[in-house]
Structure formats: structure tokens, C-alpha cells
Design an enzyme around this catalytic site. Structure first.
Site, PDB file in Angstrom:
ATOM      1  N   LYS A 272       1.081  -0.925  -0.108  1.00  0.00           N
ATOM      2  CA  LYS A 272       0.130   0.213   0.443  1.00  0.00           C
ATOM      3  C   LYS A 272       0.915   1.187  -0.046  1.00  0.00           C
ATOM      4  O   LYS A 272       2.413   1.151   1.075  1.00  0.00           O
ATOM      5  CB  LYS A 272      -0.756   0.124   1.148  1.00  0.00           C
ATOM      6  CG  LYS A 272      -1.347   0.909   1.480  1.00  0.00           C
ATOM      7  CD  LYS A 272      -2.517   1.098   2.238  1.00  0.00           C
ATOM      8  CE  LYS A 272      -4.078   1.752   2.462  1.00  0.00           C
ATOM      9  NZ  LYS A 272      -4.867   2.249   3.441  1.00  0.00           N
TER      10      LYS A 272
ATOM     11  N   SER B 131      -9.587   2.036   2.484  1.00  0.00           N
ATOM     12  CA  SER B 131      -8.558   2.910   1.556  1.00  0.00           C
ATOM     13  C   SER B 131      -7.481   2.392   1.292  1.00  0.00           C
ATOM     14  O   SER B 131      -7.468   2.268   0.323  1.00  0.00           O
ATOM     15  CB  SER B 131      -8.017   4.047   2.729  1.00  0.00           C
ATOM     16  OG  SER B 131      -7.587   3.109   4.308  1.00  0.00           O
TER      17      SER B 131
ATOM     18  N   SER C 216     -10.073   0.086   6.606  1.00  0.00           N
ATOM     19  CA  SER C 216      -9.706  -0.297   5.001  1.00  0.00           C
ATOM     20  C   SER C 216      -9.018  -1.416   4.953  1.00  0.00           C
ATOM     21  O   SER C 216      -8.591  -1.676   3.537  1.00  0.00           O
ATOM     22  CB  SER C 216      -8.387   0.843   5.000  1.00  0.00           C
ATOM     23  OG  SER C 216      -9.169   2.088   4.639  1.00  0.00           O
TER      24      SER C 216
HETATM   25  N1  GLN Z   1     -13.633   4.494   5.709  1.00  0.00           N
HETATM   26  C1  GLN Z   1     -13.315   4.636   6.793  1.00  0.00           C
HETATM   27  C2  GLN Z   1     -12.195   6.214   6.979  1.00  0.00           C
HETATM   28  O1  GLN Z   1     -12.329   6.876   5.833  1.00  0.00           O
HETATM   29  C3  GLN Z   1     -11.496   3.898   7.725  1.00  0.00           C
HETATM   30  C4  GLN Z   1     -10.845   4.597   6.808  1.00  0.00           C
HETATM   31  C5  GLN Z   1      -9.389   3.303   7.033  1.00  0.00           C
HETATM   32  O2  GLN Z   1      -9.356   2.412   7.702  1.00  0.00           O
HETATM   33  N2  GLN Z   1      -7.999   4.164   6.952  1.00  0.00           N
HETATM   34  O3  GLN Z   1     -12.263   6.791   8.091  1.00  0.00           O
END
Ligand code: GLN
Length: 492
Positions: A79, A154, A178
Site C-alpha cells: 500500500k 482505503s 480499510s
Molecule cells: N472508511 C474509514 C475512513 O474513511 C476507514 C478508513 C481506514 O480504515 N483507513 O476513515
């Protein structure tokens, strides 16, 4: 060999050990696939063919000299939130578009020390804020199961790359879902470890008390191999835990589903917005676990309604603090011709950050400001403790807790949701991060549009081996995790 991309991590390890193929052949195979197929999926922000081939040759040389270990020569992609020395590390943001990291994240360094070969860096929502990967400066990634849909976020690039067989496994991070939600949307297995299990050093911070790296792969077994690399104490991360690391691969058969008490939170299955198909597939998977000997126990998690507001207060508050470092002075994007320092700060940040990141910085700064701190931030921290206690109480009577990973399958690219509607899609994943617990997603079938559905299992602290083991037993008895999207069947 044309089908190297179909091999599991164990098969790759054995094939390299038996000299059925070299790391160079394997790496070239993946690079060819990326060149041919990723134009449609757009999972990579940066591909690193020269580095990959050099690492592959070094792996082959090491193997000839008798120095190889279990993963020497196996490719991986990271990532783009993990710093990689000498390679662009963007976190999906324009503000870091010109950032070449001077050092490796601990997770990346451990991968190199294990002999993993770096294919490149994977797309993501900007600073890991989002649930679709559309919040990336580099544009949307497509879901390999249907290119008109998002892969989730994400860690959407990580999920899409693995689901399209453009990497055998990948790293992800999970601040509020995410790893689990994109794994769910793309039909993969993904593990969010206990907070403190995987080093955060060199992992660009979103919300530091919630962020945790973990593996994304096809199966629990593949995830176990990557957990063996990622897990462990790191003196460079003050919140990393100094305690014994399991051998996750060796432990894959240690937990029997027979006699396992699985908690079913009443509140979770009554959530408005839980899609019929998702509910049905999750219930079928629970039935299967019951057939394998598990006992389903109805439990209460009374704080469910507080998850979204609590997370969306604490995460932006921490983000507003963490993202202060991107100021146009030290590294990253700087605006043209600033008239003075204030102008430099303001325009570098306004031009460098995308809309969702700016929204969160504003919310977080507001919540932390004098006069509002007690009403919002302190209160959210108190609710966070209650959420944690709710789980600890549940774990007095059950071994693991089952839930969907997301209330729906993958959205269409460009879906018209308000920010709050989008946040509500995180209902099943946020509490795990607020409590610091580990949780895993496993694929359990498809909806009527042939998009994958995921089951989430939440464990008590440090139960990664147990979660991987339970999913491994499930995967020995089912074949959802072996299904491949049509695009993954394409040969390069
Ligand atoms: N969708 C959640 C957010 O936007 C989680 C994102 C994540 O786990 N990085 O914060």
C-alpha cells in the site's frame, strides 16, 4: 509456465525451493501481467520493475548459495502508505506526489529481510480517508469483479491487485476498516491485527491510536505467511507491543471450529441498510460454521449506534494533528510564488490536499479547539472506553464475534452518497479499531450481481492465530476463496 499467478503462497514457496521456477521467472510473470492488465484495474500508483528484478536475482543467488528462507523470492506489493526508500511514497495525495522516502517502513524492511520482491506501490484513498479508493489523487481503482464498481477503501489498490492476480499478496492498513472492507468487496481474506502487533514506523499516520497494518491475500493461509513477516515488536514504534509473536503458519490448524462459541450481536443484524444478499450470505456462512461444530450464541453489543459518531470524531481529531506536518516547508508539495509564510502554508495545503482530507482536518481541528474539546473529544474518548468494555463483556461468554464486514457489496464508481451516508457504510468495522481488537474478513459468496460478500470475525486481544485458524478451517471446507474474477483468469 503461464499460470504462476494461480499458485498460493505455500505453492510459490515450494516451487521456488524445488527449482520449478526461479524468482526472476515469477517476478517477470507478475510484471508482464501488471503491464497488460493494470491499465484496466489501475491498482498500482508506482510499478518498480528494475528494483523487483534486482531483488529477484538477489533472491535466486541467495537460494543457490543455500541461504534462502520460506519467502525468499516471492513478490509482494505495498500500500502506498508504507515508506519505501528511494521510491515515491504518496499516500494517494498530491501533497506527497514528489516525495521519495529516505527510509523504509519497518514492515517494508522486514519484507526485504525475508527476501520478498517489491513489485510496486498500490493505490489508496488519500491518507487512508475513505471507503472506495476514489479519494486518491491518482484516480479511482476498479473492482476486478466488475470494473464499473469500486474495490472498497482505503486499501483498494491492495485488494484489487490481489483479486486481479497482479500481486500474490499485499500489505494494507486498517484505521476503521480499510483492510476488511476492501477484502470484503474484492472477495479476499484480510486481517486487521490487534493494535500494537504490527509496527507503525514509516506507515504514514492517519489516526495514530487506530492505525494498524496487516496482510491482504486470497486465503487465511496466505495471510498467515505475511503475518509471520509483519508482526513483532519494534523499538521505533512506542505503541508496538513487546510480546511473543506466534508462528501463524504453524498454528493454522490449532483452533478447531468444533466447540467454538461464535457471538452473534443482535444489534448488528438489525442495521438499516444491511443488504438482503449480504445478510443471507453471512447467515449461510454461519450455518456452515455451525455444521463444522461451532455454537452460535446471541449476544448484545449495545453501543452499536455510537460507533460512527465516535470514530468520526476521534479519527479526524487525530488526523488534523498528524497532517500538520504537511506544510509546504519541509517536504512535499509547495505552492507557486508564495507572498509570505502564511500564504505558503495556506495555499500549499489548500492546493495539496483533496476535499475529503480538508473536510476531516476542519472537523478535527474544530473538535479539538478550546471550548469544544470537552464537549466533543473528551466525550468521544469516554464513549470509546464504553465500546471497548462492551466487547470485553461479550468475550466473557464467546470466543469470537461474527458480523458482516460491510452492509453492502461494492458500490458503483461515482456513487452519489453524502459524506455521512458513506461513513455509515463503516458501521461494522469501526468499533474494532476503537477497541484495538483484531478482526478478519473471509469471502463467503456473492450477491445477485456476482459481487463478493464478506464475513467478519472479531477476536479478543492477540487472537490473530485463532482468527486465521478458524477461517482456515472454513476455507478447507468451502471454496469461496478460490473463486477468481474473470480478469484474473486472463493471461498476459
Ligand atoms: N472508511 C474509514 C475512513 O474513511 C476507514 C478508513 C481506514 O480504515 N483507513 O476513515
Amino acid at each position: 509456465m503461464t499460470d504462476l499467478h494461480r499458485l498460493s503462497i505455500r505453492e510459490l514457496s515450494e516451487g521456488l525451493a524445488n527449482a520449478q521456477f526461479s524468482s526472476r521467472e515469477l517476478t517477470e510473470h507478475y510484471l508482464k501481467r501488471i503491464t497488460k492488465i493494470d491499465a484496466q484495474v489501475k491498482s498500482y500508483v508506482t510499478v518498480t520493475p528494475e528494483l523487483a528484478l534486482a531483488e529477484a536475482d538477489a533472491a535466486d543467488t541467495l537460494r543457490k548459495a543455500g541461504g534462502a528462507n520460506v519467502l525468499t523470492g516471492v513478490p509482494i506489493a505495498h500500500k502506498d502508505i508504507f515508506c519505501t526508500q528511494g521510491i515515491k511514497t504518496t499516500a494517494g495525495s498530491k501533497i506527497l506526489d514528489n516525495f521519495i522516502s529516505p527510509y523504509d517502513a519497518t514492515v517494508v524492511a522486514k519484507g526485504k529481510a525475508s527476501g520478498l520482491v517489491t513489485l510496486g506501490k498500490l493505490n489508496m484513498d488519500e491518507f487512508a480517508m475513505g471507503s472506495t479508493s476514489e479519494n486518491s489523487y491518482y484516480g479511482a481503482t476498479a473492482n476486478p469483479w466488475n470494473l464499473n464498481h469500486v474495490p472498497g477503501g482505503s486499501s483498494g489498490g491492495s485488494a484489487a491487485a490481489v483479486a486481479a492476480d497482479l500481486a500474490p499478496f499485499a500489505t494494507g492498513t486498517d484505521t476503521g476498516g480499510s483492510i476488511r472492507q476492501p477484502a470484503s468487496f474484492c472477495g479476499l481474506t484480510g486481517l486487521k491485527p490487534t493494535y500494537g502487533r504490527v509496527s507503525r514506523f514509516g506507515m504514514i499516520a492517519y489516526a495514530s491510536s487506530l492505525d494498524q497494518g496487516g496482510p491482504m491475500a486470497r486465503s487465511a493461509e496466505d495471510c498467515a505467511y505475511l503475518m509471520n513477516v509483519m508482526a513483532g515488536h519494534d523499538a521505533k514504534d512506542s505503541t508496538s507491543m513487546n510480546q511473543v509473536v506466534d508462528n501463524y503458519v504453524a498454528n493454522l490448524n490449532d483452533t478447531s471450529v468444533k466447540g467454538l462459541r461464535i457471538g452473534i450481536p443482535k444489534q448488528y443484524f438489525n442495521v438499516a441498510g444491511l443488504a438482503e444478499d449480504v445478510k443471507a450470505r453471512v447467515e449461510e456462512s454461519l450455518k456452515k460454521l455451525e455444521d463444522l461444530g461451532a455454537t452460535l450464541v446471541e449476544i448484545d453489543l449495545n453501543m452499536t449506534e455510537s460507533y460512527v459518531p465516535t470514530y468520526y470524531l476521534i479519527a479526524p481529531a487525530e488526523a488534523s494533528s498528524n497532517l500538520q506536518r504537511f506544510d509546504g516547508v519541509r517536504y512535499g508539495y509547495r505552492c507557486e510564488n508564495p507572498v509570505d509564510l502564511m500564504d505558503l502554508y495556506k495555499r500549499s495545503r489548500s492546493e495539496g490536499f483533496g476535499a475529503e482530507v480538508q473536510r476531516r482536518i476542519l472537523i478535527g481541528t474544530y473538535a479539538l479547539s478550546a471550548g469544544y474539546y470537552d464537549a466533543y473529544y473528551v466525550k468521544a474518548q469516554k464513549v470509546r472506553r464504553l465500546i471497548q468494555q462492551d466487547f470485553l463483556k461479550a468475550f466473557e461468554s464467546v470466543d469470537v464475534i461474527a458480523a458482516p464486514s460491510a452492509p453492502t457489496t461494492a458500490y458503483k464508481i461515482g456513487v452519489d452518497l453524502t459524506p455521512v451516508e458513506m461513513y455509515l457504510g463503516d458501521i461494522y468495522t469501526l468499533a474494532v479499531n476503537l477497541a484495538g481488537l483484531p478482526a478478519i474478513n473471509a469471502p463467503v459468496g456473492f450477491d445477485q450481481n456476482n459481487l463478493p460478500v464478506g464475513l467478519q470475525l472479531i477476536g479478543n486481544y492477540w487472537s490473530e492465530s485463532q482468527l486465521l485458524s478458524v477461517v482456515h478451517q472454513y476455507q478447507q471446507a468451502t471454496d469461496w476463496h478460490t473463486q477468481r474474477a474473470a480478469i484474473a483468469e486472463e493471461n498476459a
